[in-house]
Design a protein around this motif. Structure first.
Motif, PDB file in Angstrom:
ATOM      1  N   SER A 246     -80.677  53.562   6.902  1.00 18.17           N
ATOM      2  CA  SER A 246     -80.487  52.772   5.558  1.00 18.17           C
ATOM      3  C   SER A 246     -81.237  53.524   4.542  1.00 18.17           C
ATOM      4  O   SER A 246     -82.528  54.201   4.794  1.00 18.17           O
ATOM      5  N   LEU A 247     -80.874  53.609   3.461  1.00 18.25           N
ATOM      6  CA  LEU A 247     -81.476  54.223   2.204  1.00 18.25           C
ATOM      7  C   LEU A 247     -81.993  53.053   1.255  1.00 18.25           C
ATOM      8  O   LEU A 247     -81.075  52.070   0.916  1.00 18.25           O
ATOM      9  N   ARG A 248     -83.233  53.032   0.876  1.00 22.35           N
ATOM     10  CA  ARG A 248     -83.737  52.158   0.045  1.00 22.35           C
ATOM     11  C   ARG A 248     -84.499  52.857  -1.084  1.00 22.35           C
ATOM     12  O   ARG A 248     -84.668  53.855  -1.092  1.00 22.35           O
ATOM     13  N   GLY A 249     -84.789  51.875  -2.026  1.00 22.41           N
ATOM     14  CA  GLY A 249     -85.699  52.476  -2.875  1.00 22.41           C
ATOM     15  C   GLY A 249     -87.110  51.429  -3.223  1.00 22.41           C
ATOM     16  O   GLY A 249     -87.015  50.468  -2.721  1.00 22.41           O
ATOM     17  N   PHE A 250     -88.128  52.225  -3.899  1.00 20.28           N
ATOM     18  CA  PHE A 250     -89.337  51.291  -4.171  1.00 20.28           C
ATOM     19  C   PHE A 250     -89.702  51.768  -5.537  1.00 20.28           C
ATOM     20  O   PHE A 250     -89.722  52.731  -5.867  1.00 20.28           O
TER      21      PHE A 250
ATOM     22  N   GLU B 121     -82.651  57.242  15.013  1.00 25.93           N
ATOM     23  CA  GLU B 121     -81.511  56.440  14.912  1.00 25.93           C
ATOM     24  C   GLU B 121     -81.901  54.958  14.182  1.00 25.93           C
ATOM     25  O   GLU B 121     -83.059  54.564  14.869  1.00 25.93           O
ATOM     26  N   GLY B 122     -81.520  54.530  13.413  1.00 29.39           N
ATOM     27  CA  GLY B 122     -81.831  53.117  12.841  1.00 29.39           C
ATOM     28  C   GLY B 122     -83.070  53.205  11.596  1.00 29.39           C
ATOM     29  O   GLY B 122     -83.472  52.069  11.102  1.00 29.39           O
ATOM     30  N   GLY B 123     -83.078  54.462  11.341  1.00 29.81           N
ATOM     31  CA  GLY B 123     -84.432  54.660  10.541  1.00 29.81           C
ATOM     32  C   GLY B 123     -84.192  54.311   9.126  1.00 29.81           C
ATOM     33  O   GLY B 123     -83.038  54.181   8.863  1.00 29.81           O
ATOM     34  N   THR B 124     -85.262  54.304   8.180  1.00 30.43           N
ATOM     35  CA  THR B 124     -85.137  53.950   6.965  1.00 30.43           C
ATOM     36  C   THR B 124     -85.780  54.969   5.903  1.00 30.43           C
ATOM     37  O   THR B 124     -86.885  55.330   6.307  1.00 30.43           O
ATOM     38  N   MET B 125     -84.780  55.445   4.921  1.00 29.08           N
ATOM     39  CA  MET B 125     -85.678  56.408   3.977  1.00 29.08           C
ATOM     40  C   MET B 125     -85.938  55.532   3.010  1.00 29.08           C
ATOM     41  O   MET B 125     -84.942  55.225   2.302  1.00 29.08           O
ATOM     42  N   VAL B 126     -86.998  55.433   2.276  1.00 32.56           N
ATOM     43  CA  VAL B 126     -87.425  55.035   0.814  1.00 32.56           C
ATOM     44  C   VAL B 126     -87.490  56.028   0.076  1.00 32.56           C
ATOM     45  O   VAL B 126     -88.429  56.872   0.008  1.00 32.56           O
ATOM     46  N   THR B 127     -86.995  55.829  -1.297  1.00 32.89           N
ATOM     47  CA  THR B 127     -86.920  56.794  -2.323  1.00 32.89           C
ATOM     48  C   THR B 127     -87.874  56.105  -3.515  1.00 32.89           C
ATOM     49  O   THR B 127     -87.682  54.984  -3.770  1.00 32.89           O
TER      50      THR B 127
ATOM     51  N   THR C  34     -89.409  56.165  12.296  1.00 27.70           N
ATOM     52  CA  THR C  34     -88.545  55.143  11.730  1.00 27.70           C
ATOM     53  C   THR C  34     -88.664  54.697  10.453  1.00 27.70           C
ATOM     54  O   THR C  34     -87.590  54.201   9.849  1.00 27.70           O
ATOM     55  N   LEU C  35     -89.652  55.630   9.817  1.00 23.36           N
ATOM     56  CA  LEU C  35     -89.511  55.426   8.215  1.00 23.36           C
ATOM     57  C   LEU C  35     -90.239  56.728   7.794  1.00 23.36           C
ATOM     58  O   LEU C  35     -90.676  57.611   8.046  1.00 23.36           O
ATOM     59  N   GLY C  36     -89.263  56.882   6.624  1.00 20.72           N
ATOM     60  CA  GLY C  36     -89.391  58.142   5.820  1.00 20.72           C
ATOM     61  C   GLY C  36     -89.647  57.818   4.305  1.00 20.72           C
ATOM     62  O   GLY C  36     -88.951  57.044   3.778  1.00 20.72           O
ATOM     63  N   PHE C  37     -90.396  58.857   3.618  1.00 20.00           N
ATOM     64  CA  PHE C  37     -90.364  58.553   2.180  1.00 20.00           C
ATOM     65  C   PHE C  37     -89.943  59.778   1.324  1.00 20.00           C
ATOM     66  O   PHE C  37     -90.207  60.883   1.871  1.00 20.00           O
ATOM     67  N   ASN C  38     -89.051  59.684   0.556  1.00 22.41           N
ATOM     68  CA  ASN C  38     -88.668  60.506  -0.441  1.00 22.41           C
ATOM     69  C   ASN C  38     -89.213  60.533  -1.960  1.00 22.41           C
ATOM     70  O   ASN C  38     -88.872  59.511  -2.627  1.00 22.41           O
ATOM     71  N   CYS C  39     -89.795  61.713  -2.490  1.00 20.11           N
ATOM     72  CA  CYS C  39     -90.081  61.430  -4.069  1.00 20.11           C
ATOM     73  C   CYS C  39     -89.629  62.843  -4.582  1.00 20.11           C
ATOM     74  O   CYS C  39     -89.871  63.244  -5.575  1.00 20.11           O
ATOM     75  N   VAL C  40     -88.728  63.680  -3.741  1.00 15.69           N
ATOM     76  CA  VAL C  40     -88.173  64.808  -4.274  1.00 15.69           C
ATOM     77  C   VAL C  40     -86.647  64.909  -4.433  1.00 15.69           C
ATOM     78  O   VAL C  40     -86.196  65.176  -5.553  1.00 15.69           O
ATOM     79  N   GLY C  41     -85.820  64.290  -3.599  1.00 15.89           N
ATOM     80  CA  GLY C  41     -84.333  64.533  -3.576  1.00 15.89           C
ATOM     81  C   GLY C  41     -83.878  65.757  -3.215  1.00 15.89           C
ATOM     82  O   GLY C  41     -84.905  66.697  -2.504  1.00 15.89           O
ATOM     83  N   GLY C  42     -82.618  65.972  -3.192  1.00 14.37           N
ATOM     84  CA  GLY C  42     -81.943  67.246  -2.692  1.00 14.37           C
ATOM     85  C   GLY C  42     -82.224  67.737  -1.422  1.00 14.37           C
ATOM     86  O   GLY C  42     -82.486  66.689  -0.664  1.00 14.37           O
ATOM     87  N   ASN C  43     -82.407  68.927  -1.041  1.00  9.20           N
ATOM     88  CA  ASN C  43     -82.538  69.467   0.246  1.00  9.20           C
ATOM     89  C   ASN C  43     -83.845  68.630   0.866  1.00  9.20           C
ATOM     90  O   ASN C  43     -83.864  68.380   2.133  1.00  9.20           O
TER      91      ASN C  43
END
Lengths: 348, 348
Positions: free
Chosen positions: A281-285, A253-259, A233-242
């Protein structure tokens, strides 16, 4: 605590002279930083003078020196945002701290790359001295980011799962362990590179449930790789791109990715249908924003929790202590000039 | 109500025969649809038989026929999701509706492209007959999307502003007017094309505060174009690609962009820093998902509000009524084969 009796000749309300890593203009840290001897400063009645023990070199420190961080200090400035030190002297009205206490600046405040730091009592937070110094010096920027991101976006329950890229980063390692402590599965994505098998084993030893290289997930039937683990339900992104796209496609479905980082310097691309039909949803921290003064109490409580985990060996990550004098080589490593290295921590 | 006395020869608990636009396989609507004569069906005790008056061709109808919509009806199927009709006969246990009432399917339900539709009483919602038929037929899919998107994501107050691309779309036109009714400024982005000056004037006549073509906003100092209008907290994207980037850059710190369409078929690209430092959120809206059965009451209340606005001339948008027999040319226009056309509404 004085290693040099000569320091005693200063008035008791003055700090010892300090050696600091200073930058007088913005640019690459290896070009614009140098060690400067700073004269004693007054320790006013509410001030605490701290002899720094250790302080890390974080990407945000480097970006501040480069002048590409949204918070751009006026130069000349002393580097460093976090670290641990020992109370050296206190002003006469200081009640909560005594010489010998270990303290960290909390919330973060700039100028930790120096041998003596004078700040008001309220800027310092006493910590448990049983915590190893390399953890005490680094507990705020990365572990607290991991903790906040697990808490602030989605109400996770034991048995849920999270997915992240850049899993070998310090935040990534903390997410694995903090998730595991909560009974939450972690699905981890790392780059395809030499030594990725070794990296996978290291992350699994920390408690990672799944570790995939990007190419392993770049397949149609990636869901079969996850067995019965619920879709995250939750993902973390510190890279970007692919690497960000892989987090997105793994989310349910309905999940959130936090950059929270941008290691590839590539933007994030998402299909319109992932928003409309998959309800992503795309969010940032940004810790800096979260850690405004109103959060001091909450922040320190969480730091204590993390310090306790580190003390008890329940939160681990790799660091490399480097003598302060060798800061130039530590910068080279932190800038990635000499391949992959653990977090560089200056030892004063 | 019967135009043909012959229909009366059917049993009173049977509908008249119906003409329907049917597709027997998925594909381009102009290839796979045809008119089929359907035999009478039973009007059971809780059923209402409705003689359809008008029903629009929406992009989601086209995508369903093409088989590219996430909800893929099994074929053969009758097209159409919304429309307005007049109650023709009712089953003996129907209490709330009588012959002559105007009704719409609410929530949306499939199969409105036919002359007679039989559904349970609970599927129909009676509306004010003073509303022009072209509005009654189209009030749910587009106006309700506009209303929900203004209400569901950000707590807007009078004096706030919103930004949107695809502003000439039907949802776009509704957003302008619904925002204006709430004292909210609208900043509108349209494509660069012949006739864009005329399009700007039309939107301004609806109440748009600002209308820019994409090229006007593709400049560094775009903020100076907005005078003292507060930066928007909420943006709407139905285009993707560069037009979505323009919405993003116009948003203020902490703002939210909601994607509800994909007119350019291009993805959305955003920098990592817009998430981390500008704290932007990207979300999506899909009426179909919102409009689950639990929302029936809420949905009908809002439809009544919108029907009232349309009745009173406070909500306007362009439509083109096309005789049912000419549905092939209406499809061509809806598919964009003959340039830009208003929303095509089949008149039965």
């Amino acid at each position: 605590m004085t290693q040099n009796g000569g320091l005693k000749s200063f008035s008791t309300n003055m700090s010892p002279p300090s050696k600091a890593i200073v930058y007088e203009r913005h640019g690459s840290p290896d070009y614009v930083t140098r060690v400067v001897e700073l004269p004693p400063v007054e320790v006013r009645e509410n001030d605490v003078c701290v002899r720094m023990i250790a302080a890390p070199i974080n990407p945000s420190d480097i970006n501040q020196i480069e002048g590409v961080y949204p918070v751009r200090p006026s130069v000349p400035a002393i580097g460093g945002l976090e670290g641990v030190g020992e109370v050296y002297t206190v002003g006469p009205r200081v009640k909560s701290l005594s010489p010998g206490d270990w303290v960290i600046p909390s919330p973060l405040s700039s100028g930790t790359w120096q041998t003596y730091v004078v700040k008001e009592e309220s800027a310092w937070h006493r910590i448990d001295k049983r915590c190893p110094i390399e953890y005490a010096a680094t507990i705020t920027v990365n572990p607290l980011t991991a903790l906040r991101m697990l808490e602030d976006f989605v109400d996770l329950k034991p048995g849920d799962s999270v997915v992240q890229n850049g899993a070998t980063s310090m935040v990534g390692q903390c997410i694995i362990q903090l998730a595991r402590l909560r009974g939450i599965y972690s699905i981890n994505i790392i780059r395809d590179r030499d030594g990725s098998d070794e990296a996978k084993e290291k992350l699994k030893a920390l408690g990672a449930d799944y570790v995939f290289s990007e190419s392993q997930l770049n397949v149609k039937n990636f869901k079969s790789l996850l067995g019965n683990t619920p879709e995250p339900t939750l993902g973390f992104n510190c890279v970007g791109g692919n690497a960000a796209s892989l987090v997105l496609k793994t989310l349910r479905e309905g999940g959130t990715m936090v950059t929270y980082g941008a290691m590839s310097k590539k933007p994030i691309t998402a299909s319109t249908s992932s928003f409309i039909f998959k309800d992503i949803s795309l969010r940032g921290f940004w810790l800096h924003k979260w850690m405004n003064l109103e959060k001091v109490k909450e922040c320190r409580k969480m730091v204590d929790y993390l310090i306790g985990l580190a003390r008890d060996g329940k939160l681990k990550y790799e660091t490399e202590l480097v003598p302060f004098e060798d800061f130039a080589s530590a910068f080279d490593k932190a800038l990635g000039k000499r391949g992959s290295h653990p977090k560089q921590v200056l030892r004063f």
